[in-house]
Enzyme design. Sequence first.
Site, PDB file in Angstrom:
ATOM      1  N   HIS A 152       0.850  -1.187   0.000  1.00 43.64           N
ATOM      2  CA  HIS A 152       0.000   0.000   0.000  1.00 43.64           C
ATOM      3  C   HIS A 152       0.888   1.241   0.000  1.00 43.64           C
ATOM      4  CE1 HIS A 152      -4.000   1.748   0.642  1.00 43.64           C
ATOM      5  NE2 HIS A 152      -3.347   2.726   1.244  1.00 43.64           N
ATOM      6  N   ASP A 184     -14.438   3.122   6.525  1.00 43.03           N
ATOM      7  CA  ASP A 184     -13.301   3.858   5.959  1.00 43.03           C
ATOM      8  C   ASP A 184     -13.661   4.389   4.581  1.00 43.03           C
ATOM      9  OD1 ASP A 184     -10.486   4.704   5.512  1.00 43.03           O
ATOM     10  OD2 ASP A 184     -10.656   3.209   3.935  1.00 43.03           O
ATOM     11  N   ARG A 243     -13.225  12.807   3.652  1.00 47.60           N
ATOM     12  CA  ARG A 243     -11.942  13.472   3.925  1.00 47.60           C
ATOM     13  C   ARG A 243     -11.377  14.105   2.665  1.00 47.60           C
ATOM     14  NH1 ARG A 243      -8.465   8.895   5.668  1.00 47.60           N
ATOM     15  NH2 ARG A 243      -6.819  10.436   5.785  1.00 47.60           N
ATOM     16  N   SER A 303      -7.037   4.401   8.484  1.00 49.84           N
ATOM     17  CA  SER A 303      -7.633   4.149   7.171  1.00 49.84           C
ATOM     18  C   SER A 303      -6.875   3.029   6.457  1.00 49.84           C
ATOM     19  CB  SER A 303      -7.590   5.451   6.353  1.00 49.84           C
ATOM     20  OG  SER A 303      -7.800   5.204   4.990  1.00 49.84           O
ATOM     21  N   LYS A 352      -8.164  -1.288   6.209  1.00 55.25           N
ATOM     22  CA  LYS A 352      -8.353  -1.959   4.909  1.00 55.25           C
ATOM     23  C   LYS A 352      -7.388  -3.117   4.741  1.00 55.25           C
ATOM     24  CE  LYS A 352      -7.819   1.782   2.473  1.00 55.25           C
ATOM     25  NZ  LYS A 352      -8.170   3.163   2.557  1.00 55.25           N
TER      26      LYS A 352
HETATM   27  N1  URA Z   1      -4.317   5.912   1.851  1.00 57.71           N
HETATM   28  C1  URA Z   1      -5.404   5.458   2.506  1.00 57.71           C
HETATM   29  O1  URA Z   1      -5.879   4.364   2.234  1.00 57.71           O
HETATM   30  N2  URA Z   1      -5.949   6.207   3.455  1.00 57.71           N
HETATM   31  C2  URA Z   1      -5.456   7.392   3.788  1.00 57.71           C
HETATM   32  O2  URA Z   1      -5.983   8.015   4.660  1.00 57.71           O
HETATM   33  C3  URA Z   1      -4.319   7.862   3.123  1.00 57.71           C
HETATM   34  C4  URA Z   1      -3.764   7.099   2.132  1.00 57.71           C
END
Ligand code: URA
Length: 424
Positions: A82, A161, A168, A183, A187
């Site tokens: 990620h 989220d 956001r 966040s 995930k």
């Molecule tokens: N990536 C995400 O999944 N969430 C965030 O808040 C920032 C970057």
Amino acid sequence: MTIVDIIEKKKQKQALTKEEINFFVKGFLSGEIKDYQASALLMAICLNDMTDEETMDLTFAMLESGDKIDLSMIKGTKVDKHSTGGVGDKTSIILAPLVASTGVSVAKMSGRGLGHTGGTIDKLEAISGFQTSLTQEEFINNVNDIGVALTGQTGNIAPADKKLYALRDVTGTVNSIPLIASSIMSKKLASGADKIVIDLKVGNGALVNNIDDARRLGHLMVKIGKKFSKDVICFLTNMNEPLGHNIGNGLEVLECIDVLNGKGPEDLKNLIEELASTMVSLGKNISKEEALKEVTDNLTNGKAYQKFLEFVERQHGDIHHITVSDKTLSVKSNKDGFITAINTLKLGELSRQLGAGRLNKEDVIDYGVGMVLNKKQGDFVMEGEELVKIYYNEKSIPLIDILNCFQIENDYKEKEPLIYEKIM
Ligand code: URA
């Protein structure tokens, strides 16, 4: 308990209890807590921060807000990756097929653009027909059949989220360490991988601008991972200039294709090699050196690109139709000199204004627009030489704003490293 009390409490810089955090997450998801109330709380969190304990509770509440993907039907170690997001950050589109081409399964869930940063799902949708929303069954079958699948945050994975993320994006509440950590980790924990590699971007084009905040975020995500018995490795990497040359959805896919064919810009290639070799060494339990050899071989022997073609076809994309606008404009340098700094955030915002990202939740992305940087930090440019090519469509931006993103000086300035450090 009321949401107004909770907002007041955070406004007074007090820590929220697990019950208050659960109340907020559940109420927001069900619609009882309205967007404007959630926005107020998000802003209070941005301004007044959260303790590690509150962040853990928020992560847990968002994780538990939906389903968890069970990847136990996929053989071998599942490695996920990620990025915290940057400008021109297209690494996932290269890493997923590249890592899969070495035999390590990649079952990846990705996001859309956030703030001034682009998102993998939006980028992949620049490939005509590409299906970014897979059912759990399709997701698992694809990984079992071809070793790779990439899906958006569909179904019921961390839905709290998903809803908060979209809010956001348009309320100036993206760059908060606890909000980013919870966040990402909610995930990643819900999507079931055994090992998680995080590319934490630091710099003027990232959600986190300084190394101290990045270290805090990195340690926090590793700590959350440990609590859930997941290995998390976090790389702190440079986002003081866009990654590679291309910004904008279709343009970025084209640059990924270059790298998958052993070409493409040095910085992007180097970062890919570091992240991919880490993922492959974790996935196969082999040394980093052995993993690097497999990765570099597959980038030049066609295997990574073949896997990419297979992946695109499997998700119904038509590789011959990648949206890129044919309307271009040239931004030329107004002097001779070395590029010593690039305002990456501004370039991301300008791309967003061109239509490459959303300014409102309902906005439709224009996949064909964006920009290609011909010069990056450390390069010499001559007066009248093209710095940037703009790909535009319906929306326009002042070209002078692009020029102003480049600091051009007589003296050469050493570049900062691409990879600052690793936290694990
Ligand atoms: N990536 C995400 O999944 N969430 C965030 O808040 C920032 C970057």
